[in-house]
Design an enzyme around this catalytic site. Sequence first.
Site, short mmCIF file in Angstrom:
data_model
loop_
_atom_site.label_atom_id
_atom_site.label_comp_id
_atom_site.label_asym_id
_atom_site.label_seq_id
_atom_site.Cartn_x
_atom_site.Cartn_y
_atom_site.Cartn_z
N PRO A 195 0.82 -1.23 0.00
CA PRO A 195 0.00 0.00 0.00
C PRO A 195 0.84 1.26 0.00
O PRO A 195 1.93 1.31 0.59
CB PRO A 195 -0.81 -0.12 1.30
CG PRO A 195 -0.95 -1.59 1.48
CD PRO A 195 0.36 -2.18 1.02
N CYS A 196 0.31 2.30 -0.67
CA CYS A 196 1.13 3.47 -0.95
C CYS A 196 0.58 4.83 -0.52
O CYS A 196 1.16 5.85 -0.89
CB CYS A 196 1.40 3.53 -2.45
SG CYS A 196 -0.11 3.60 -3.46
N PRO A 197 -0.53 4.93 0.24
CA PRO A 197 -1.05 6.27 0.54
C PRO A 197 -0.03 7.20 1.20
O PRO A 197 -0.04 8.40 0.98
CB PRO A 197 -2.23 5.98 1.47
CG PRO A 197 -2.67 4.62 1.11
CD PRO A 197 -1.41 3.88 0.77
#
Length: 426
Positions: free
Chosen positions: A160-162
């Site tokens: 995940p990259c937020p």
Amino acid sequence: MTSELTIKLEQKGRAKYKPASDYKIEDVQKVLLQKIIEENSKIPDVNIDSDYLANIQYQQNKVNVLSLFSGCGGLDLGFELAGLAAVIGEDAAMAAFANRDTFDAVRENSIFHTIYTNDLFNEANESYAMNFPRDHFQHGIDIRKVRNFPKSDLVIGGFPCPGYSVGGPRLIDDERNFLYLHFIRAITQAKPAIFIAENVKGMLTLGKGEVIRQITDDFSAAGYRVQYQLLNSRDYGVPQLRERVFIVGVRNDIAFDYHYPQATHGGNLQPFVTLNDAIGDLKDYPGPLYTGSYSSMYMSRNRKKRWDEQSFTIQASGRQAPLHPGGLPMEHIGTDQWQFPNGEAHHRRLSVKEIARIQTFPDWFTFSDGGNLDASENSRVDKQYKQIGNAVPVLLAKAVATPIAQWAVTYLQQREQQNSQQLMLF
């Protein structure tokens, strides 16, 4: 964590905080080291659902794949397609890919065989199950709660990259930035020959470059030769401007040098695939789409590309979906201000089917909306937008996978000739 290590300002911005800009590299290093300690402390003493390890369905004549943060399977489908093309040929594989029944009849020939997937997103897991063979174990729990991972030949996933996104708050100590540690934990247990990790462009500049250095150092410490490169999906036949980082690691004892794929489109190569090429036939029958007003943030920049261009990046949100290219272009009326010249009624967001095409999913690929008939249509389709926007474009994944697939076919042939008795490929 103490306040001096947060590397963020106690000031409201587009997200809860705005990131500080005057920090030092030494401060970033302290944050990273502290968060690594914190994240490692969350690993459970007892594995959840540990019985599955005895039932993993390995195939000796395949590259057995462990998929992390699998989502609906864009990266996985691209690998499967590359593995099929390496065996039956590019033209035959792509022709089969267009039709579900035809593809199902030949997909077992792919050199890649998925044995395990992991994701928390229920609807994405449902989509994965609807579109892939059922011979893998699907783990729908938090990766931080998985103590033991199965052995495998290849590990793939887009953690995940937020916390890295240039469109978000860009907080160095965002806990989501450290899920890569569990990717590393998986490869130390699975001991694959190769791993592929995908993420957003923003990770290259977060913390003045210290974050990507820490990540690659950690992967290298696990026993891998590590490299990374920024790729733009439109260079590989995807009708979208989407830049993503691919981190590739080859185990130190494996005699294989991975080379990133050369562009196939643009310049003197094949023409870029346009929106008209991808979705021109859907003008009158676009299918379900997200409807409603547009926020001031949405209207702060142009959201519409022309038919002869590539789409803006497809995001994991129906509300933030780019506009359909039909009709008049948006007008720039001031700083961070755009408008519709003839009113909202003459403009719409791209539909679910259109963004799936732009992400190069085949039309037969179906996306779960959760099946909650009491939910609004916007709520249901937004679950589909989220899955599709989070996915790696299938043809980009195929391009990244192709060098591995081609090498693995030769390696497997050599091993078969030697009548190896090893269960695992590497």
